[in-house]
Design a protein around this motif. Structure first.
Motif, short mmCIF file in Angstrom:
data_model
loop_
_atom_site.label_atom_id
_atom_site.label_comp_id
_atom_site.label_asym_id
_atom_site.label_seq_id
_atom_site.Cartn_x
_atom_site.Cartn_y
_atom_site.Cartn_z
N HIS A 63 0.83 -1.20 0.00
CA HIS A 63 0.00 0.00 0.00
C HIS A 63 0.87 1.26 0.00
O HIS A 63 0.55 2.23 -0.69
N GLN A 64 1.94 1.23 0.77
CA GLN A 64 2.85 2.38 0.81
C GLN A 64 3.50 2.61 -0.56
O GLN A 64 3.65 3.76 -0.99
N THR A 65 3.85 1.53 -1.23
CA THR A 65 4.45 1.65 -2.56
C THR A 65 3.46 2.27 -3.53
O THR A 65 3.81 3.15 -4.32
N ILE A 66 2.22 1.83 -3.47
CA ILE A 66 1.18 2.39 -4.35
C ILE A 66 0.98 3.88 -4.07
O ILE A 66 0.87 4.69 -5.00
N ASP A 121 14.73 6.23 -6.87
CA ASP A 121 14.91 5.81 -5.48
C ASP A 121 13.88 4.77 -5.08
O ASP A 121 14.20 3.80 -4.38
N LEU A 122 12.63 4.95 -5.50
CA LEU A 122 11.58 4.00 -5.17
C LEU A 122 11.86 2.63 -5.79
O LEU A 122 11.70 1.60 -5.14
N ILE A 123 12.32 2.63 -7.03
CA ILE A 123 12.64 1.36 -7.70
C ILE A 123 13.80 0.67 -6.99
O ILE A 123 13.75 -0.53 -6.71
N ARG A 124 14.84 1.44 -6.68
CA ARG A 124 16.00 0.87 -5.98
C ARG A 124 15.60 0.33 -4.61
O ARG A 124 15.94 -0.78 -4.23
N GLN A 125 14.85 1.13 -3.88
CA GLN A 125 14.39 0.72 -2.55
C GLN A 125 13.50 -0.51 -2.66
O GLN A 125 13.61 -1.43 -1.87
N GLY A 126 12.63 -0.51 -3.66
CA GLY A 126 11.74 -1.66 -3.84
C GLY A 126 12.52 -2.93 -4.09
O GLY A 126 12.17 -4.00 -3.58
N TYR A 127 13.58 -2.82 -4.86
CA TYR A 127 14.40 -3.99 -5.13
C TYR A 127 15.21 -4.39 -3.91
O TYR A 127 15.17 -5.55 -3.49
N GLU A 128 15.91 -3.43 -3.33
CA GLU A 128 16.82 -3.75 -2.23
C GLU A 128 16.09 -4.16 -0.97
O GLU A 128 16.51 -5.08 -0.28
N VAL A 170 14.48 -8.65 0.63
CA VAL A 170 14.25 -8.97 2.04
C VAL A 170 12.86 -9.57 2.24
O VAL A 170 12.72 -10.74 2.61
N GLU A 171 11.83 -8.77 1.97
CA GLU A 171 10.46 -9.22 2.26
C GLU A 171 10.01 -10.37 1.36
O GLU A 171 9.45 -11.36 1.84
#
Length: 81
Positions: free
Chosen positions: A24-27, A50-57, A62-63
């Motif tokens: 939900h936060q990503t959306i 940054d969102l793409i990098r954070q989403g990947y990393e 992790v999740e």
């Protein structure tokens, strides 16, 4: 996200609530970036990167990895329809 959330519910993933919150936060972040793009804000591009990098990393490495390990332990591989 919807398919992954359905799968987590199906296998009884114990960390589903936090995972769904992250979706939900990503959306919300993508929506904000899209709105900035429409307004012609230059900062939208680095925000998206940054969102793409954070989403990947953070999310995928992790999740999603925790979800995959839980699924493997239950012998229920992820099957997308």
């Amino acid at each position: 996200f919807a398919e992954e959330e359905r799968y987590m519910a199906e296998i009884g993933y114990p960390e589903m609530a936090g995972h769904v919150t992250a979706h939900h936060q990503t959306i919300e972040q993508l929506t904000h970036i899209f709105e900035l793009t429409i307004l012609g804000e230059q900062r939208a591009v680095p925000m998206l990167v940054d969102l793409i990098r954070q989403g990947y990393e953070e999310h995928m490495l992790v999740e999603d990895r925790k979800l995959a390990e839980f699924a493997r332990a239950r012998s229920r591989p992820i099957q997308y329809v």
